[in-house]
Design an enzyme around this catalytic site. Structure first.
Site, PDB file in Angstrom:
ATOM      1  N   GLY A 230      12.786  54.422 -25.308  1.00 13.23           N
ATOM      2  CA  GLY A 230      14.145  54.947 -25.220  1.00 13.23           C
ATOM      3  C   GLY A 230      14.275  56.452 -25.261  1.00 13.23           C
ATOM      4  N   GLY A 274       8.275  54.473 -22.171  1.00 12.64           N
ATOM      5  CA  GLY A 274       7.922  54.443 -20.756  1.00 12.64           C
ATOM      6  C   GLY A 274       8.381  55.718 -20.055  1.00 12.64           C
ATOM      7  N   ARG A 275       9.697  55.876 -20.020  1.00 12.50           N
ATOM      8  CA  ARG A 275      10.302  56.976 -19.269  1.00 12.50           C
ATOM      9  C   ARG A 275       9.723  58.349 -19.611  1.00 12.50           C
ATOM     10  NH1 ARG A 275      15.503  56.655 -17.374  1.00 12.50           N
ATOM     11  NH2 ARG A 275      15.832  54.945 -18.851  1.00 12.50           N
ATOM     12  N   ARG A 310      17.657  54.864  -8.812  1.00 11.32           N
ATOM     13  CA  ARG A 310      18.465  55.232  -9.983  1.00 11.32           C
ATOM     14  C   ARG A 310      19.791  55.905  -9.624  1.00 11.32           C
ATOM     15  NH1 ARG A 310      17.392  58.374 -13.529  1.00 11.32           N
ATOM     16  NH2 ARG A 310      18.122  57.188 -15.308  1.00 11.32           N
ATOM     17  N   TYR A 314      22.740  53.740 -11.087  1.00 12.58           N
ATOM     18  CA  TYR A 314      23.425  54.236 -12.286  1.00 12.58           C
ATOM     19  C   TYR A 314      24.245  55.492 -12.031  1.00 12.58           C
ATOM     20  CZ  TYR A 314      19.310  51.859 -14.425  1.00 12.58           C
ATOM     21  OH  TYR A 314      18.311  51.004 -14.785  1.00 12.58           O
ATOM     22  N   CYS A 341      22.058  50.649   5.065  1.00 15.38           N
ATOM     23  CA  CYS A 341      23.447  50.400   5.457  1.00 15.38           C
ATOM     24  C   CYS A 341      24.265  50.085   4.208  1.00 15.38           C
ATOM     25  CB  CYS A 341      23.520  49.260   6.458  1.00 15.38           C
ATOM     26  SG  CYS A 341      22.555  49.603   7.918  1.00 15.38           S
TER      27      CYS A 341
HETATM   28  C1  LIG Z   1      12.017  49.385 -21.022  1.00 13.46           C
HETATM   29  C2  LIG Z   1      11.436  49.066 -22.322  1.00 13.46           C
HETATM   30  C3  LIG Z   1      10.689  50.018 -23.004  1.00 13.46           C
HETATM   31  C4  LIG Z   1      10.510  51.414 -22.509  1.00 13.46           C
HETATM   32  O1  LIG Z   1      11.711  52.094 -22.520  1.00 13.46           O
HETATM   33  P1  LIG Z   1      11.813  53.623 -22.084  1.00 13.46           P
HETATM   34  O2  LIG Z   1      13.269  53.873 -22.119  1.00 13.46           O
HETATM   35  O3  LIG Z   1      11.229  53.708 -20.731  1.00 13.46           O
HETATM   36  O4  LIG Z   1      11.049  54.425 -23.085  1.00 13.46           O
HETATM   37  C5  LIG Z   1      10.106  49.647 -24.195  1.00 13.46           C
HETATM   38  N1  LIG Z   1      10.252  48.399 -24.685  1.00 13.46           N
HETATM   39  C6  LIG Z   1      10.968  47.462 -24.068  1.00 13.46           C
HETATM   40  C7  LIG Z   1      11.083  46.115 -24.675  1.00 13.46           C
HETATM   41  C8  LIG Z   1      11.596  47.755 -22.868  1.00 13.46           C
HETATM   42  O5  LIG Z   1      12.319  46.820 -22.250  1.00 13.46           O
END
Ligand SMILES: *Cc1c(COP(=O)(O)O)cnc(C)c1O
Length: 416
Positions: A230, A274-275, A310, A314, A341
């Site tokens: 997150g 992740g992000r 994205r 969003y 399209c």
């Molecule tokens: C998407 C997700 C993450 C990673 O989230 P980021 O916002 O990319 O850091 C971690 N854990 C779970 C369960 C997720 O669904």
């Protein structure tokens, strides 16, 4: 002025584009490694600190290999992601399986790999027991519901489909304990793309408190706490990246005041971001192929939302650099579009940019997470190649572009 920097020059990209036609995604290995090391260093005080890279952000085995070399595990949430981790040689407790609404076959695969399973619901306890047996180590995902404020992408926790309620968590761990599970973890993920560092400190603090409450009631000592992912990234030039050292120092204070004070030290602290791991280090490179002036002025690219959805999904902002024009004034207003399209197939709306000619290369920033990964084939659009800009400056193609044969691979034309 452009407001964001790039790990390559305009000449370099022209050379790369001569070999690998646009559009493509390119990832900056040096940037990814440096960032990974910064995260690990910031949390070096934390017992057993480990980051499990959330594979869904950038599910490319070459990127996963780079992160494995930095000591990261994999956070997987589907069969394909488990299989990818296995192919990269990430197995056993280096895999954290955080899924929801999980099919039985995926639990079976996770058990086969020896992954740490993170349950999303109390009903998954008997479900997992039936389909794959209960493992020795297990984690449960906590959804604090109204006990916690919201975040704009994931929304309010009480509206989110994930996790156990607080009450279910106590019941769940009691059941797991009584069925012979011996090692326990606790997980939460209540934010997405959050840039407020205190949000993460509060999340950690919430888990520390819960750790003490569960220990008091059930006698369970957690082996690890997973703070989830997150962490946001500064998509806009005026935004500020999360200060990891600040989050770490504040988290440490809370850890000492709660876990340590309660005599529960050590509890391993892990994450599954992740992000923030790959997002800022990936770029979508595309060429302007059309200029169209009607009621608004449009720049048409050879990429479309199949390469990065994205903005369409969003309304997300992704910064755009027109290569070679970084120093020119941003005095033209454009919508930058793809060729789908669908009128929302736009990378930018009413964006101030330098004057763009056809043939110019546009670099779309922060496409290293949920970029190529979210690609799709609507309108028969094909996903682009992925390239890795290596530490030594060379470029390796780590996934080729799709072809029409790939697109038609699931069709049998012979029965027509
Ligand atoms: C998407 C997700 C993450 C990673 O989230 P980021 O916002 O990319 O850091 C971690 N854990 C779970 C369960 C997720 O669904």
């Amino acid at each position: 002025m452009d407001g964001k920097s790039l790990p390559f020059t305009s000449d370099q990209i022209e050379q790369i584009a001569a070999r690998y036609p646009t559009p493509f995604h390119i990832y900056d290995e040096a940037g990814i490694r440096e960032n990974a090391r910064r995260l690990v260093k910031a949390f070096s005080w934390a017992p057993g600190f480990r980051e499990y890279f959330a594979v869904k952000a950038c599910p490319n085995p070459y990127i996963m290999k780079v992160l494995k070399e930095e000591g990261f595990g994999s956070d997987c949430s589907s069969m394909a992601e488990l299989a990818l981790a296995e192919r990269v040689g990430i197995t056993g407790e280096s895999v954290f399986f955080s899924s929801n609404n999980t099919p039985a076959g995926e639990y079976v695969k996770a058990r086969e790999l020896g992954a740490i399973i993170n349950l999303d619901d109390i009903t998954h306890i008997p479900f997992l027991e039936r389909c794959a047996g209960l493992p020795e180590v297990i984690s449960c995902r906590y959804n604090p519901g109204p006990l916690r404020g919201g975040n704009h992408i994931i929304g309010h926790p009480e509206e989110a489909k994930y996790g156990f309620t607080r009450e279910q968590l106590f019941d769940g761990y009691r059941i797991l304990r009584d069925r012979g599970v011996r090692r326990f973890g606790l997980h939460t993920m209540v934010a997405s793309n959050e840039l407020d560092p205190d949000y993460f400190v509060d999340t950690a603090d919430m888990l520390f408190g819960l750790t003490i409450d569960i220990h008091r009631e059930l006698g369970i000592r957690f082996e690890f706490l997973n703070l989830g992912g997150g962490f946001g990234i500064p998509y806009r030039p005026e935004e500020k990246a999360i200060d990891l050292e600040y989050v770490s120092a504040k988290t440490r204070e809370r850890y000492d005041a709660t876990i340590r004070a309660a005599g529960l030290h050590p509890v391993n602290i892990v994450m599954e971001s992740g992000r923030m791991i790959t997002g800022p280090y990936g770029f979508l490179v595309a060429r302007a192929i059309h200029r169209k002036n009607i009621y608004k002025n449009y720049i048409g690219l050879d990429a479309c939302m199949a390469n990065l959805m994205r903005p369409a999904l969003y309304g997300a902002y992704h910064h755009i650099t027109v290569l070679g024009k970084e120093k020119l004034p941003r005095d033209h207003v454009y919508d930058v579009t793809g060729s789908l399209c669908e009128n929302n197939d736009k990378f930018a709306v009413d964006r101030l940019l330098p004057e763009i000619e056809t043939g110019d290369i546009l670099v779309i920033h922060d496409a290293g997470a949920h970029g190529h990964a979210m690609g799709f084939n609507y309108n028969g659009k094909l996903r682009s190649a992925e390239l890795l800009l290596k530490k030594d400056g060379s470029v390796e193609m780590i996934r080729r572009a799709e072809t029409l044969d790939d697109y038609f691979a699931t069709l049998d034309f012979s029965n027509l």
